[in-house]
Design an enzyme around this catalytic site. Sequence first.
Site, PDB file in Angstrom:
ATOM      1  N   ARG A  87       1.040  -1.054  -0.042  1.00 20.25           N
ATOM      2  CA  ARG A  87       0.029   0.128  -0.221  1.00 20.25           C
ATOM      3  C   ARG A  87       0.946   1.240   0.052  1.00 20.25           C
ATOM      4  O   ARG A  87       1.630   1.622   0.983  1.00 20.25           O
ATOM      5  CB  ARG A  87      -1.004   0.008   1.235  1.00 20.25           C
ATOM      6  CG  ARG A  87      -2.070   0.867   1.205  1.00 20.25           C
ATOM      7  CD  ARG A  87      -2.732   1.028   2.484  1.00 20.25           C
ATOM      8  NE  ARG A  87      -2.123   1.732   3.507  1.00 20.25           N
ATOM      9  CZ  ARG A  87      -2.060   1.552   4.816  1.00 20.25           C
ATOM     10  NH1 ARG A  87      -2.574   0.572   5.380  1.00 20.25           N
ATOM     11  NH2 ARG A  87      -1.455   2.412   5.677  1.00 20.25           N
ATOM     12  N   HIS A 112      -3.640   4.444   5.016  1.00 28.50           N
ATOM     13  CA  HIS A 112      -4.840   3.822   4.814  1.00 28.50           C
ATOM     14  C   HIS A 112      -6.018   4.531   4.179  1.00 28.50           C
ATOM     15  O   HIS A 112      -6.410   4.167   3.115  1.00 28.50           O
ATOM     16  CB  HIS A 112      -5.329   3.244   6.342  1.00 28.50           C
ATOM     17  CG  HIS A 112      -6.476   2.539   6.116  1.00 28.50           C
ATOM     18  ND1 HIS A 112      -6.934   1.436   5.651  1.00 28.50           N
ATOM     19  CD2 HIS A 112      -7.744   2.834   6.473  1.00 28.50           C
ATOM     20  CE1 HIS A 112      -8.081   1.150   5.607  1.00 28.50           C
ATOM     21  NE2 HIS A 112      -8.860   1.933   6.416  1.00 28.50           N
ATOM     22  N   TYR A 166       3.267   4.683  12.252  1.00 24.44           N
ATOM     23  CA  TYR A 166       3.486   3.260  12.589  1.00 24.44           C
ATOM     24  C   TYR A 166       4.277   2.247  11.391  1.00 24.44           C
ATOM     25  O   TYR A 166       4.486   1.172  11.504  1.00 24.44           O
ATOM     26  CB  TYR A 166       1.746   2.395  12.342  1.00 24.44           C
ATOM     27  CG  TYR A 166       0.984   2.863  11.217  1.00 24.44           C
ATOM     28  CD1 TYR A 166       1.188   1.993   9.991  1.00 24.44           C
ATOM     29  CD2 TYR A 166       0.048   3.783  11.061  1.00 24.44           C
ATOM     30  CE1 TYR A 166       0.366   2.361   8.874  1.00 24.44           C
ATOM     31  CE2 TYR A 166      -0.713   3.802   9.942  1.00 24.44           C
ATOM     32  CZ  TYR A 166      -0.458   3.260   8.898  1.00 24.44           C
ATOM     33  OH  TYR A 166      -1.116   3.207   7.738  1.00 24.44           O
TER      34      TYR A 166
END
Length: 330
Positions: free
Chosen positions: A248, A252, A261
């Site tokens: 990705r 998100h 993160y």
Amino acid sequence: MTENRHHVLGLNDQDVLKMYETMAMARKIDERMWLLNRAGKIPFVISCQGQEAAQVGAAFALDRNEDYVLPYYRDMGVVLTFGMTAKELMLSGFAKAEDPNSGGRQMPGHFGQKKNRIVTGSSPVTTQVPHAVGIALAGKMQKKNLVTFVTFGEGSSNQGDFHEGANFAAVHKLPVILMCENNKYAISVPYNKQVACEKISDRAIGYGMPGVTVDGNCPLEVYAAVKQAADRGRRGEGPTLIETISYRLTPHSSDDDDRSYREQDEVAEAKKNDPIKTFANYLKEVGVLTDEIENEMFANIMKVVDEATEYAEAAPYAVPEHALKHVYAE
């Protein structure tokens, strides 16, 4: 000279150029949506960036006149291949009345379009899996030659909906292709904190179906796996679990800060395997794509994206009185 892998798969030069164009269209629509979001013009983006090869490669292996797709929220490459347009996706982003997915009611990424057999998704993740199984069961009962294709993230593979759907599909030998788009992160949770097994495809054995893991950055590899799974399904041999490995490339969603993160060096490293670039390199090596063709293609794509943006921004919102339409019996 690189081996011409697409001819071996029965794809001609026009097929792979169209694949590349669809991947690039998904990327450019997505990039435009981020700009519009950051400008305060659209409320939300959930991105396909980094997963276009898996999405387009898979969708090209299906029968667009017979099969049903039940995409998850990142699957812009799937829905573009199945006939949704840039204009329709932009109408969804702007939540306008003409949005084909929901008339402006749903967040972007909740794809649904009856005429193209794109089955509506919902916000709770993985609910699309049992729906795909149900449609496959109906098709089998009606003696149709259809396959259902359903996608989900690796985080979704931990939901009960996945396990129940996979089990039912396998027991009843239903023509379902379960494709897990493993992009390494379930929102902020890395793969090693989600799943103990090495590969999602390892789970297939527990249901008595084949499981295969492929390079999600290579549309041809995904095409081959999905084609094989579709052929199995049509022969009455039941479902297949396919795992595509990609990364990705964005947070998100537009509401997420991925710096909290994951290291940005990791993201930068992953961008070296960006499927848009690697597939373009392959097409150039086999002599299908030239700089001239590519420049013309991207100019056309940007024209389409510009026109779609202008149209959707100017289009009317739904009238407030329609808020309860399709909710209660009329």
